[in-house]
Structure formats: structure tokens, C-alpha cells
Scaffold this motif. Structure first.
Motif, PDB file in Angstrom:
ATOM      1  N   THR A  46      -5.217   9.772   1.727  1.00  0.00           N
ATOM      2  CA  THR A  46      -4.716   9.952   0.130  1.00  0.00           C
ATOM      3  C   THR A  46      -5.749  10.948  -0.232  1.00  0.00           C
ATOM      4  OG1 THR A  46      -3.616   7.950  -0.233  1.00  0.00           O
ATOM      5  CG2 THR A  46      -4.240   9.093  -2.108  1.00  0.00           C
ATOM      6  N   GLN A  90       2.802   7.654  -3.464  1.00  0.00           N
ATOM      7  CA  GLN A  90       3.470   6.312  -3.098  1.00  0.00           C
ATOM      8  C   GLN A  90       4.760   6.430  -3.577  1.00  0.00           C
ATOM      9  OE1 GLN A  90       1.503   4.333  -1.637  1.00  0.00           O
ATOM     10  NE2 GLN A  90      -0.565   5.295  -2.209  1.00  0.00           N
ATOM     11  N   ASP A 167       3.010  10.798   0.112  1.00  0.00           N
ATOM     12  CA  ASP A 167       2.052   9.886   0.400  1.00  0.00           C
ATOM     13  C   ASP A 167       2.847   8.592   0.616  1.00  0.00           C
ATOM     14  OD1 ASP A 167      -0.252   8.628   0.903  1.00  0.00           O
ATOM     15  OD2 ASP A 167      -1.300   8.682  -0.971  1.00  0.00           O
ATOM     16  N   GLU A 168       2.614   8.343   2.269  1.00  0.00           N
ATOM     17  CA  GLU A 168       3.417   6.857   2.738  1.00  0.00           C
ATOM     18  C   GLU A 168       5.051   7.130   2.311  1.00  0.00           C
ATOM     19  OE1 GLU A 168       1.782   5.266   4.420  1.00  0.00           O
ATOM     20  OE2 GLU A 168      -0.524   5.131   3.982  1.00  0.00           O
TER      21      GLU A 168
HETATM   22 MG   LIG Z   1      -3.496   6.172   0.778  1.00  0.00          MG
END
Ligand SMILES: [Mg+2]
Ligand SMILES: Nc1ncnc2c1ncn2[C@@H]1O[C@H](COP(=O)(O)OP(=O)(O)O)[C@@H](O)[C@H]1O
Length: 270
Positions: A46, A90, A167-168
Motif C-alpha cells: 500500500t 480496500q 488495493d486488495e
Molecule cells: Mg496494504
């Protein structure tokens, strides 16, 4: 002909206080590709995205975006640059009190002077691209987890970014939604001529959709290659990661003081 790199990092380092997180990352990302950044939890993935987006300044080296060094841009230049990037941290939560339509329209209304009739057409096009045109009247609470992520995706392409950073994107999804989102990331990247960076620890899913993989460990690029190279790699680090083994070069333990000291088994008993 080699396509011009969209992103290039050179000796990129970053520290929180005196804790060094990234220690010299060299990465080149070509336009039109889907690139995975993999690494254990806390390895700095991140942080790397935030450096690319200019949210934080490197402590060494640089990130170049379309040939320009990100941290050297003046405020309004950085603002212009960021408008070409979209970040789904996220998988950015939707505004719960706005409909699907209004969620996707939000940034268009904020950042452009387009008439409402044109915004309507654009929003429906973005929703069409993620297969949810028919859902434009729904509220976020009425969506499944997978659908909500597709709306977030539609919203992230609202301003036609050249780069999307996810991100993810797969976290918390059931296997079917996970495949849908993976394929969508690939298809949107290709159809819209974008470049995508996918930060994930979901190795199997991302190997199906990406062009290239970088592994971060101990603050550096520990390995990199195409999905085929990664699958066939005998490098212990890559093997451990791809096969999800607990023991290997990637340590399970976060750096800590001696266990005995934490448990107060040593030191002063006075
Ligand atoms: Mg992360
Ligand atoms: N604001 C912060 N202040 C101090 N340390 C941080 C901060 N944000 C993240 N870290 C630390 O930096 C390391 C890398 O974080 P991060 O980039 O979020 O890792 P990843 O995304 O790979 O899980 C982690 O050890 C984390 O605890």
C-alpha cells in the motif's frame, strides 16, 4: 517497439520515522498492462501505491509517471497528474445514501462542467461496462458484495483514468465474485486502454489475469516475472508464495523484541 513506460521507479525508498519500509524499489510498468504487486502483509504494498499516487514523498529515489517525477510536481501539476490516476484503496466504500447512479456520477459532477444529460449517458456507459446498467436505481445496501465492487469500479473509471490502482480487490469475496472482479479488471484495462496495478496476496487469482508480477520482500523487489515464469519458478521465495507454504524465506513473525523479554522472563525482577 517497446511501449513507453507509464510508471518507472528508481531506487525508491520510504521510511516511517527510522523504520525503513521500502529500501530501493526498481519497477517499470508499461502502458496497457495489468501488473500485480505481491508480498506479505506489512511488506509495503500500500505504501508503494501511495508513493505512486504522490500521497507521500519518497525518502530516496523517485517515481516517474508518464515521464515526470511525481514528488517534484507543483501542487496543481500533481493535482492534474492525480486526475489521470484512480485508486481503489480496500475497494473504496460507496456513499451509502446515494444511489448506484449518483455514486458513479459523483466525481463527474464534482470535477467537470458537463451537462446533466451527458453525465447521464456517461454514467450508463460506465455501468454498462461493469454489467450493472440495469442496477442504476439501486441503493448500495441492496447490492451484493461483488456488485458493490463493480459499482466502485464503474465509479473509478468515471473520469477516464489512464491508471487504476487496486488495493486488495479480492479480499472478502466469494470464489465466483472473485473471478468476476478479476476478469473485469482485465477486460476494462484492455477495452479502455488503461494500465492497472493490482496489489494482492491472492496469487492464484491474479496469475490468471495479470501480465507481470513483482514480489516485494524486505523492502526490495525479491522476484519478478510473467505469470508463467512465476508458476515455474524454483526460487524458494516465489515457490513459498505461490504455494502458500507457511515455512520458507518469508518469515511468519513480525520483527519483535526477544520473546522472553515480552513475557517478562528476563530483565530485572527487583
Ligand atoms: Mg496494504
Ligand atoms: N502511518 C503509518 N505510520 C507508521 N507505520 C506505518 C504507517 N502506515 C503503515 N505503516 C507500516 O508500514 C509497513 C508497510 O505498510 P503497508 O504498506 O500498509 O503494507 P502492506 O500494504 O504490504 O500490508 C507496515 O509494517 C505498517 O505497519
Amino acid at each position: 517497439m517497446t511501449p513507453e513506460a507509464l510508471i518507472e521507479t528508481k531506487d525508491l525508498g520510504f521510511s516511517y520515522g527510522d523504520r525503513s519500509i521500502l529500501k530501493g524499489i526498481d519497477i517499470t510498468m508499461s502502458r496497457g498492462k495489468v501488473i500485480a504487486i505481491m508480498g506479505g502483509s506489512g511488506s509495503g504494498k500500500t505504501t508503494l501505491l501511495r508513493l505512486i499516487g504522490g500521497a507521500i514523498r519518497p525518502s530516496s529515489g523517485y517515481v516517474k509517471f508518464a515521464g515526470k517525477i511525481v514528488h517534484e510536481q507543483k501542487r496543481d501539476e500533481l493535482f492534474q497528474m492525480r486526475r489521470k490516476m484512480s485508486m481503489l484503496f480496500q475497494f473504496g466504500a460507496l456513499f451509502t445514501d446515494l444511489s448506484v447512479f449518483d455514486n458513479v456520477a459523483f466525481q463527474m459532477r464534482e470535477h467537470t462542467d458537463l451537462p446533466e444529460s451527458m453525465i447521464r449517458d456517461l454514467v450508463l456507459m460506465k455501468l454498462q461496462a461493469v454489467g450493472l446498467r440495469g442496477a442504476h436505481d439501486l441503493m448500495p445496501a441492496e447490492l451484493s458484495g461483488g456488485m458493490a465492487r463493480r459499482v466502485a469500479l464503474a465509479r473509478s473509471i468515471a473520469l477516464d483514468p489512464v491508471l487504476i490502482m487496486y488495493d486488495e480487490p479480492f479480499t472478502g469475496l466469494d470464489p465466483i465474485s472473485l473471478t468476476v472482479i478479476g476478469n473485469l479488471i482485465r477486460r476494462l484495462t484492455d477495452a479502455l486502454g488503461m494500465t492497472s496495478i493490482v496489489v494482492t496476496h491472492d496469487v492464484q487469482e491474479s496469475l490468471k489475469i495479470v501480465d507481470y508480477v513483482y514480489f516485494i520482500a524486505d523492502g526490495v523487489i525479491a522476484a519478478h516475472g510473467t505469470p508463467d515464469e512465476v508458476r515455474g519458478s524454483v526460487a524458494p521465495f516465489v515457490h513459498q508464495f505461490v504455494h502458500g507454504e507457511e515455512d520458507g524465506p518469508v518469515s511468519f513473525h513480525y520483527p519483535a523484541q526477544a520473546y522472553a523479554r515480552d513475557l517478562k522472563l528476563e530483565g530485572s525482577f527487583a
